[in-house]
Design an enzyme around this catalytic site. Structure first.
Site, mmCIF file in Angstrom:
data_model
loop_
_atom_site.group_PDB
_atom_site.id
_atom_site.type_symbol
_atom_site.label_atom_id
_atom_site.label_comp_id
_atom_site.label_asym_id
_atom_site.label_seq_id
_atom_site.Cartn_x
_atom_site.Cartn_y
_atom_site.Cartn_z
ATOM 1 N N GLY A 189 -64.920 30.938 -93.735
ATOM 2 C CA GLY A 189 -64.655 29.128 -94.322
ATOM 3 C C GLY A 189 -64.613 28.381 -92.979
ATOM 4 O O GLY A 189 -65.035 29.054 -91.392
ATOM 5 N N GLY A 190 -64.012 27.471 -92.889
ATOM 6 C CA GLY A 190 -64.059 25.855 -92.177
ATOM 7 C C GLY A 190 -65.997 25.217 -92.308
ATOM 8 O O GLY A 190 -66.157 25.926 -92.802
ATOM 9 N N THR A 198 -68.087 25.337 -85.475
ATOM 10 C CA THR A 198 -67.563 25.452 -84.526
ATOM 11 C C THR A 198 -68.288 26.135 -83.192
ATOM 12 O O THR A 198 -69.335 26.312 -83.384
ATOM 13 C CB THR A 198 -66.452 26.127 -84.759
ATOM 14 O OG1 THR A 198 -65.452 25.951 -83.252
ATOM 15 C CG2 THR A 198 -66.734 27.482 -84.406
ATOM 16 N N TYR A 199 -67.863 25.788 -81.808
ATOM 17 C CA TYR A 199 -68.823 25.889 -80.294
ATOM 18 C C TYR A 199 -68.021 26.953 -79.776
ATOM 19 O O TYR A 199 -66.496 27.555 -79.829
ATOM 20 C CB TYR A 199 -68.889 24.615 -79.435
ATOM 21 C CG TYR A 199 -69.624 25.541 -78.951
ATOM 22 C CD1 TYR A 199 -70.940 25.972 -78.894
ATOM 23 C CD2 TYR A 199 -68.765 25.118 -77.468
ATOM 24 C CE1 TYR A 199 -72.160 25.678 -77.195
ATOM 25 C CE2 TYR A 199 -69.610 25.418 -76.289
ATOM 26 C CZ TYR A 199 -71.046 25.915 -76.587
ATOM 27 O OH TYR A 199 -71.247 26.227 -75.304
ATOM 28 N N SER A 208 -59.322 26.724 -82.392
ATOM 29 C CA SER A 208 -60.011 26.455 -84.416
ATOM 30 C C SER A 208 -60.053 27.891 -85.043
ATOM 31 O O SER A 208 -59.406 29.496 -84.158
ATOM 32 C CB SER A 208 -61.613 26.074 -83.995
ATOM 33 O OG SER A 208 -61.826 25.380 -83.695
ATOM 34 N N GLY A 253 -62.124 34.561 -87.661
ATOM 35 C CA GLY A 253 -60.586 34.618 -86.970
ATOM 36 C C GLY A 253 -60.703 33.356 -85.982
ATOM 37 O O GLY A 253 -60.395 32.278 -87.463
ATOM 38 N N ALA A 262 -60.576 31.089 -81.937
ATOM 39 C CA ALA A 262 -61.122 30.601 -81.171
ATOM 40 C C ALA A 262 -60.201 30.418 -80.013
ATOM 41 O O ALA A 262 -60.402 28.554 -80.577
ATOM 42 C CB ALA A 262 -62.950 30.374 -80.684
ATOM 43 N N CYS A 280 -65.304 20.687 -86.457
ATOM 44 C CA CYS A 280 -64.631 21.105 -87.521
ATOM 45 C C CYS A 280 -64.474 19.554 -88.610
ATOM 46 O O CYS A 280 -63.501 19.706 -89.424
ATOM 47 C CB CYS A 280 -63.062 20.994 -86.656
ATOM 48 S SG CYS A 280 -62.979 22.059 -85.196
#
EC number: 2.3.1.181
Length: 221
Positions: free
Chosen positions: A55-56, A59-60, A128, A141, A143, A159
């Protein structure tokens, strides 16, 4: 990702306890299933983009970031959101234990999801979260930005929020005139707050009591 999938299968089969796996990645953007094309970085930056099934949104990841993959049996598929909120709360505890006032935020109706951890003093996002649940077992999970290069965050839309300012433990503590802990120290605090320790097979997390379950740290790579 292949190793994480093996761990998930082992947890589903009952041959592995709930596991928190700490690691770091080389520079890479990862995108969730709902990430729109316009949120991705421009081509030619030299940083790969990896498609995921979590999900989400975008991100980096990079060295200097504490990534925690969480393989937990949560008892029921409808427990995913309570588990996510519990994970947020434990990460807030982690960031505050480092000396940074932090909070989780509720998402207003119709807004982009505000999942993660935010700094209260500077209104920046410091951690995140993106989860997947397969047969009642979580994967992927969180970060937490510790002392990573923050510039690549500005080359894409993190995000799903063009206006968000990402931050790190190093930036927040340095700006406040405080010493910055090592990655090893941050890792130990996170493990303590998340209840990760070597243990026999645990029961499913008791979400009503705020218990993430007794996990095993799978090491760090």
């Amino acid at each position: 990702m292949a190793r994480m999938r093996v761990m998930v299968r082992e947890r589903i089969d009952g041959v592995r306890p709930d596991t928190l796996w700490f690691l770091s990645h080389p520079p890479v953007y990862t995108v969730g299933k709902r990430t729109p094309p316009e949120h991705r970085p421009l081509a030619g930056l030299g940083i790969p983009v990896h498609e995921t099934n979590r999900g989400g949104l975008l991100t980096y990841h990079a060295p200097g970031q504490l990534v925690g993959y969480v393989m937990c049996h949560i008892g029921a598929m409808n427990a995913v959101v309570p588990f996510l909120r519990l994970l947020e709360a434990r990460l807030v505890d982690t960031v505050e234990a480092l000396g940074i006032p932090a909070e989780r935020r509720d998402t207003p109706p119709g807004s982009v999801e505000l999942t993660g951890v935010w700094t209260r003093r500077t209104n920046r996002k410091i951690a995140s979260i993106g989860l997947r649940c397969t047969r009642k077992v979580t994967s992927h999970g969180f970060a937490l930005n510790v002392d990573c290069d923050m510039r690549p965050w500005t080359w894409a839309t993190p995000c799903g929020m063009p206006e968000v300012e990402m931050t790190s433990v190093q930036r927040e503590l340095t700006d406040a005139g405080h010493a910055v802990p090592s990655m090893a120290e941050v890792r130990e605090i996170a493990a303590e707050m998340l209840g990760a320790r070597n243990a026999p097979h645990p029961p499913a997390p008791n979400l009503s009591s705020g218990d993430l379950g007794t996990g095993t740290r799978a090491g760090r790579t």
